[in-house]
Design a protein around this motif. Structure first.
Motif, PDB file in Angstrom:
ATOM      1  N   ARG A 107       0.881  -1.177   0.000  1.00  0.00           N
ATOM      2  CA  ARG A 107       0.000   0.000   0.000  1.00  0.00           C
ATOM      3  C   ARG A 107       0.913   1.220   0.000  1.00  0.00           C
ATOM      4  O   ARG A 107       1.899   1.262   0.729  1.00  0.00           O
ATOM      5  CB  ARG A 107      -0.917   0.032   1.218  1.00  0.00           C
ATOM      6  CG  ARG A 107      -1.974  -1.066   1.161  1.00  0.00           C
ATOM      7  CD  ARG A 107      -3.110  -0.823   2.127  1.00  0.00           C
ATOM      8  NE  ARG A 107      -4.055   0.179   1.704  1.00  0.00           N
ATOM      9  CZ  ARG A 107      -4.993   0.044   0.754  1.00  0.00           C
ATOM     10  NH1 ARG A 107      -5.076  -1.067   0.091  1.00  0.00           N
ATOM     11  NH2 ARG A 107      -5.822   1.012   0.472  1.00  0.00           N
ATOM     12  N   GLY A 108       0.578   2.189  -0.820  1.00  0.00           N
ATOM     13  CA  GLY A 108       1.392   3.390  -0.898  1.00  0.00           C
ATOM     14  C   GLY A 108       0.833   4.372  -1.892  1.00  0.00           C
ATOM     15  O   GLY A 108      -0.382   4.456  -2.081  1.00  0.00           O
ATOM     16  N   ARG A 109       1.725   5.103  -2.541  1.00  0.00           N
ATOM     17  CA  ARG A 109       1.332   6.053  -3.585  1.00  0.00           C
ATOM     18  C   ARG A 109       2.474   6.176  -4.582  1.00  0.00           C
ATOM     19  O   ARG A 109       3.629   5.920  -4.252  1.00  0.00           O
ATOM     20  CB  ARG A 109       0.935   7.398  -3.004  1.00  0.00           C
ATOM     21  CG  ARG A 109       1.954   8.033  -2.108  1.00  0.00           C
ATOM     22  CD  ARG A 109       1.411   9.305  -1.501  1.00  0.00           C
ATOM     23  NE  ARG A 109       2.157   9.658  -0.306  1.00  0.00           N
ATOM     24  CZ  ARG A 109       1.775  10.557   0.551  1.00  0.00           C
ATOM     25  NH1 ARG A 109       0.666  11.229   0.363  1.00  0.00           N
ATOM     26  NH2 ARG A 109       2.489  10.830   1.617  1.00  0.00           N
ATOM     27  N   HIS A 110       2.109   6.554  -5.791  1.00  0.00           N
ATOM     28  CA  HIS A 110       3.097   6.618  -6.858  1.00  0.00           C
ATOM     29  C   HIS A 110       3.941   7.886  -6.709  1.00  0.00           C
ATOM     30  O   HIS A 110       3.424   8.998  -6.738  1.00  0.00           O
ATOM     31  CB  HIS A 110       2.414   6.603  -8.227  1.00  0.00           C
ATOM     32  CG  HIS A 110       1.481   5.440  -8.407  1.00  0.00           C
ATOM     33  ND1 HIS A 110       1.816   4.139  -8.063  1.00  0.00           N
ATOM     34  CD2 HIS A 110       0.220   5.363  -8.888  1.00  0.00           C
ATOM     35  CE1 HIS A 110       0.803   3.341  -8.327  1.00  0.00           C
ATOM     36  NE2 HIS A 110      -0.168   4.059  -8.833  1.00  0.00           N
ATOM     37  N   GLU A 111       5.239   7.679  -6.548  1.00  0.00           N
ATOM     38  CA  GLU A 111       6.181   8.784  -6.429  1.00  0.00           C
ATOM     39  C   GLU A 111       6.515   9.350  -7.797  1.00  0.00           C
ATOM     40  O   GLU A 111       6.664  10.557  -7.961  1.00  0.00           O
ATOM     41  CB  GLU A 111       7.448   8.296  -5.736  1.00  0.00           C
ATOM     42  CG  GLU A 111       8.462   9.373  -5.490  1.00  0.00           C
ATOM     43  CD  GLU A 111       9.631   8.880  -4.661  1.00  0.00           C
ATOM     44  OE1 GLU A 111      10.737   9.406  -4.856  1.00  0.00           O
ATOM     45  OE2 GLU A 111       9.457   7.977  -3.818  1.00  0.00           O
ATOM     46  N   SER A 112       6.650   8.472  -8.782  1.00  0.00           N
ATOM     47  CA  SER A 112       6.934   8.952 -10.133  1.00  0.00           C
ATOM     48  C   SER A 112       6.360   7.980 -11.164  1.00  0.00           C
ATOM     49  O   SER A 112       6.276   6.777 -10.916  1.00  0.00           O
ATOM     50  CB  SER A 112       8.438   9.144 -10.357  1.00  0.00           C
ATOM     51  OG  SER A 112       9.101   7.900 -10.345  1.00  0.00           O
TER      52      SER A 112
END
Length: 171
Positions: A107-112
């Motif tokens: 689980r996270g978020r797209h950094e790039s």
């Protein structure tokens, strides 16, 4: 003598949506700790003290062929655990034909998101780096590692590594 298990096939799921046929490669997160050397009186050399997870964090890099708009729509997600990804891999040992089912839940978020080169008649791909707050590694259904940075959880092979610290903090 034996032969190593090799990745024979894989898939990636984004919020439950299968990228079968789309995902080209994945670089699973490194398991890394922050260590600091300590040498006190009476010690003949330094011993590294374990200060928890590495400052580099948990990074998952993956590449998908074509145009994958779902990841682009997720870019800028404001929640540190806003995107659910699940990697599945079939690792097979060529001497015994035994298959190990590996699963990594993140689980996270797209950094790039690198959109790649656009050229007519050429292959196109997106390279995505997802920075994660949650990581769980399982093999054949056995949980090996679970790290939940936001909830102060770290379990390794069934051992709760932070239980005593949570108790000391009253959480």
């Amino acid at each position: 003598m034996g032969m190593p298990s090799k990745l024979k096939n894989m898939n990636l799921f984004n919020e439950g949506h299968s990228y079968l046929g789309l995902v080209k490669s994945a670089t699973l997160p490194d398991l890394a700790r922050k260590m600091e050397a300590y040498r006190g009186g009476g010690m003949n050399g330094p011993v590294k003290a374990d200060l928890g997870q590495s400052d580099d964090g948990i990074q998952f890099e993956w590449t998908a062929g074509g145009l994958v708009l779902q990841a682009v729509r997720q870019y800028g997600n404001t929640s540190a655990s806003g995107v659910l990804l699940r990697f599945t891999g079939a690792y097979q040992q060529d001497d015994t034909a035994e298959v190990t089912a590996l699963e990594v839940v993140l689980r996270g978020r797209h950094e790039s998101i690198a959109m790649g080169e656009a050229a007519p008649g050429e292959d196109t791909e997106h390279k995505v780096i997802t920075t994660c707050s949650y990581y769980k590694l399982s093999a054949n259904g056995e949980e090996l590692v679970e790290i939940d940075l936001l909830n102060f959880i770290e379990r390794i092979a069934g051992t709760d590594m932070l239980e005593a610290q949570r108790r000391a903090l009253g959480i």
